[in-house]
Design an enzyme around this catalytic site. Sequence first.
Site, mmCIF file in Angstrom:
data_model
loop_
_atom_site.group_PDB
_atom_site.id
_atom_site.type_symbol
_atom_site.label_atom_id
_atom_site.label_comp_id
_atom_site.label_asym_id
_atom_site.label_seq_id
_atom_site.Cartn_x
_atom_site.Cartn_y
_atom_site.Cartn_z
ATOM 1 N N HIS A 284 0.838 -1.195 0.000
ATOM 2 C CA HIS A 284 0.000 0.000 0.000
ATOM 3 C C HIS A 284 0.878 1.252 0.000
ATOM 4 O O HIS A 284 2.092 1.175 0.189
ATOM 5 C CB HIS A 284 -0.915 0.025 1.233
ATOM 6 C CG HIS A 284 -0.186 0.084 2.546
ATOM 7 N ND1 HIS A 284 0.482 -0.994 3.087
ATOM 8 C CD2 HIS A 284 0.001 1.115 3.417
ATOM 9 C CE1 HIS A 284 1.032 -0.646 4.235
ATOM 10 N NE2 HIS A 284 0.771 0.640 4.458
ATOM 11 N N ASP B 287 0.721 5.333 1.793
ATOM 12 C CA ASP B 287 0.033 6.078 2.840
ATOM 13 C C ASP B 287 -0.609 7.321 2.236
ATOM 14 O O ASP B 287 -0.003 7.984 1.393
ATOM 15 C CB ASP B 287 1.017 6.480 3.936
ATOM 16 C CG ASP B 287 1.593 5.278 4.668
ATOM 17 O OD1 ASP B 287 0.911 4.235 4.721
ATOM 18 O OD2 ASP B 287 2.728 5.379 5.177
ATOM 19 N N HIS C 10 4.855 0.188 0.107
ATOM 20 C CA HIS C 10 5.546 -0.570 1.141
ATOM 21 C C HIS C 10 4.644 -1.660 1.693
ATOM 22 O O HIS C 10 3.434 -1.672 1.441
ATOM 23 C CB HIS C 10 6.050 0.348 2.265
ATOM 24 C CG HIS C 10 4.998 1.227 2.857
ATOM 25 N ND1 HIS C 10 4.512 2.369 2.239
ATOM 26 C CD2 HIS C 10 4.323 1.149 4.034
ATOM 27 C CE1 HIS C 10 3.605 2.948 2.996
ATOM 28 N NE2 HIS C 10 3.468 2.217 4.086
ATOM 29 N N ARG D 229 6.976 -8.442 16.137
ATOM 30 C CA ARG D 229 7.422 -7.147 15.645
ATOM 31 C C ARG D 229 6.375 -6.093 15.992
ATOM 32 O O ARG D 229 5.179 -6.297 15.773
ATOM 33 C CB ARG D 229 7.632 -7.176 14.128
ATOM 34 C CG ARG D 229 8.104 -5.847 13.545
ATOM 35 C CD ARG D 229 8.478 -5.957 12.070
ATOM 36 N NE ARG D 229 8.946 -4.694 11.564
ATOM 37 C CZ ARG D 229 8.171 -3.765 10.999
ATOM 38 N NH1 ARG D 229 6.877 -3.993 10.866
ATOM 39 N NH2 ARG D 229 8.676 -2.622 10.585
#
Length: 315
Positions: free
Chosen positions: A190, A192, A247, A257
């Site tokens: 996607h 941002d 990303h 994570r």
Amino acid sequence: MATSSQTPFGSQNLPTINLLDPRSIVSNEIVEACVELGFFKVINHGISYEIIEKVKKEGFNFFGKEMFEKSLAGQASSTNPLGYGYKNIGSRGDMGELEYLLLSAHPSYIAEKSITISNDSSQFSSAINEYIKAVNALTCKLLVLIAEGLNIQDTSVFSRLIMDEDSDSLIRFNYYSPTSNNAEIGFGEHTDPQLLSLLTSNDVDGFQISVQNDEWIPVPADPNAFWVNVGDMLQVLTNGRFSSVRHRALTNSSKPRLSVIYFGAPPLLASISAPPEMLSNIGYSLYRTFTWAEFKDNFYRQRLTEGRLNYFKNE
């Protein structure tokens, strides 16, 4: 120092911006990185290790709760993305092996919402708001440096959009549990939608950016640095000179994570259009003027991987 466009990018030569370098060098390097990748790493950023670690600790505390406790933060949905979300979080491409908590970055909202998030609401509110204040200041500094590097006369033209008290900025915690198979898709590809996104994480790899020919470059974890993504709004405001970076995140088979992302966004009624200096190369604006509210309305009706800005292009 930012890497030359003649050099193939890889994990070892992603652009790193040292904010202790001379200002003119820094501003030029940031612009170079934004033109080439829409992405860079920031070191010596001035935000203390303690501020960053406190916000990560609050994130781990939240995701360590039982499911019913986490759901008290409010269930995120397609109509209201704020709150807690788990795994298959939508039909627009934003699926993955993750949990997340998405919050408005307004201090009063954080203070109110902290009661449903933490067993120590004052500690949570203090840690998150201290972090937001620090990362907002860093985002504004980067946007001013970008304007300087682009030779824009009004150097606050970008930064004042997120300094506005009605800014629609957000903070998001993403948590990826260890999976049976390494490198599963934790959060799909996607871009941002905001101006800039500043990401920090714990010491677990998984973040990747896309470059030419759909090659995915792993971004090594660095808990003391920030990774900066150009968003859709900055692509518009630079009249396409910058491109929002694609990303994604992968999971890890042995360790969880946690990433914390600050999304610097304009007020809902802010008018989005490139400053005159950004029109000089081609003589016209690639995009029609619109408000952030218009873009958000369109954004939530599309898949994350679609060309969301095409709707706003000048014919």
